[in-house]
Write a protein that holds these residues in place. Sequence first.
Motif, PDB file in Angstrom:
ATOM      1  N   LEU A   1       0.874  -1.169   0.000  1.00 44.46           N
ATOM      2  CA  LEU A   1       0.000   0.000   0.000  1.00 44.46           C
ATOM      3  C   LEU A   1       0.911   1.217   0.000  1.00 44.46           C
TER       4      LEU A   1
ATOM      5  N   LYS B   1       1.481   5.071   0.165  1.00 42.99           N
ATOM      6  CA  LYS B   1       0.720   6.160   0.752  1.00 42.99           C
ATOM      7  C   LYS B   1       1.279   7.536   0.392  1.00 42.99           C
TER       8      LYS B   1
ATOM      9  N   ARG C   1       0.031   9.311  -1.901  1.00 41.84           N
ATOM     10  CA  ARG C   1      -1.114   9.995  -2.525  1.00 41.84           C
ATOM     11  C   ARG C   1      -2.375   9.524  -1.828  1.00 41.84           C
ATOM     12  N   GLU C   2      -3.454  10.250  -2.048  1.00 39.41           N
ATOM     13  CA  GLU C   2      -4.764   9.850  -1.523  1.00 39.41           C
ATOM     14  C   GLU C   2      -5.717   9.674  -2.686  1.00 39.41           C
ATOM     15  N   PRO C   3      -6.428   8.601  -2.782  1.00 39.13           N
ATOM     16  CA  PRO C   3      -6.293   7.453  -1.890  1.00 39.13           C
ATOM     17  C   PRO C   3      -4.992   6.713  -2.171  1.00 39.13           C
ATOM     18  N   GLY C   4      -4.602   5.902  -1.227  1.00 41.62           N
ATOM     19  CA  GLY C   4      -3.384   5.121  -1.389  1.00 41.62           C
ATOM     20  C   GLY C   4      -3.469   4.197  -2.600  1.00 41.62           C
ATOM     21  N   LEU C   5      -2.307   3.836  -3.121  1.00 36.82           N
ATOM     22  CA  LEU C   5      -2.223   2.971  -4.300  1.00 36.82           C
ATOM     23  C   LEU C   5      -1.809   1.573  -3.860  1.00 36.82           C
TER      24      LEU C   5
END
Length: 123
Positions: free
Chosen positions: A57, A59, A61-65
């Motif tokens: 995961l 994090k 960026r939002e949402p996480g990738l």
Amino acid sequence: MLYAILCYHAEEVVGSWSREEDAAVMEKLAVVQERLARDGRLGPVARLLPTTAATTLRKDREPGLVLDGPFAETKEQLLGFYVVECEDLEQALDTARDLGRANPGGAYEIRPIAYFQPGGDTP
């Protein structure tokens, strides 16, 4: 003090071992583990599945990738870990040396563990 001893090795090397070679290494590691358990110093031990079974995961960026596989591009992968009670770093290093003699190659990263207890004090 609890120490995490993280076991790193190249997956292609470990994955190429025959069943007999793998069993021989695990048998040597068991000798060290049994001694640590007998001394009341052995905590959780885990052998991780290959990185091909990992999910990351990310994090940044939002949402996480969510990504298949491990995030880090390294020559060696985290294969497992020990949690061991040690008086100090020198005893943790001695323990890692014992594990290293049983399991050739790779590296052992040693880190003190700090407890995190939500709603409680962190020792």
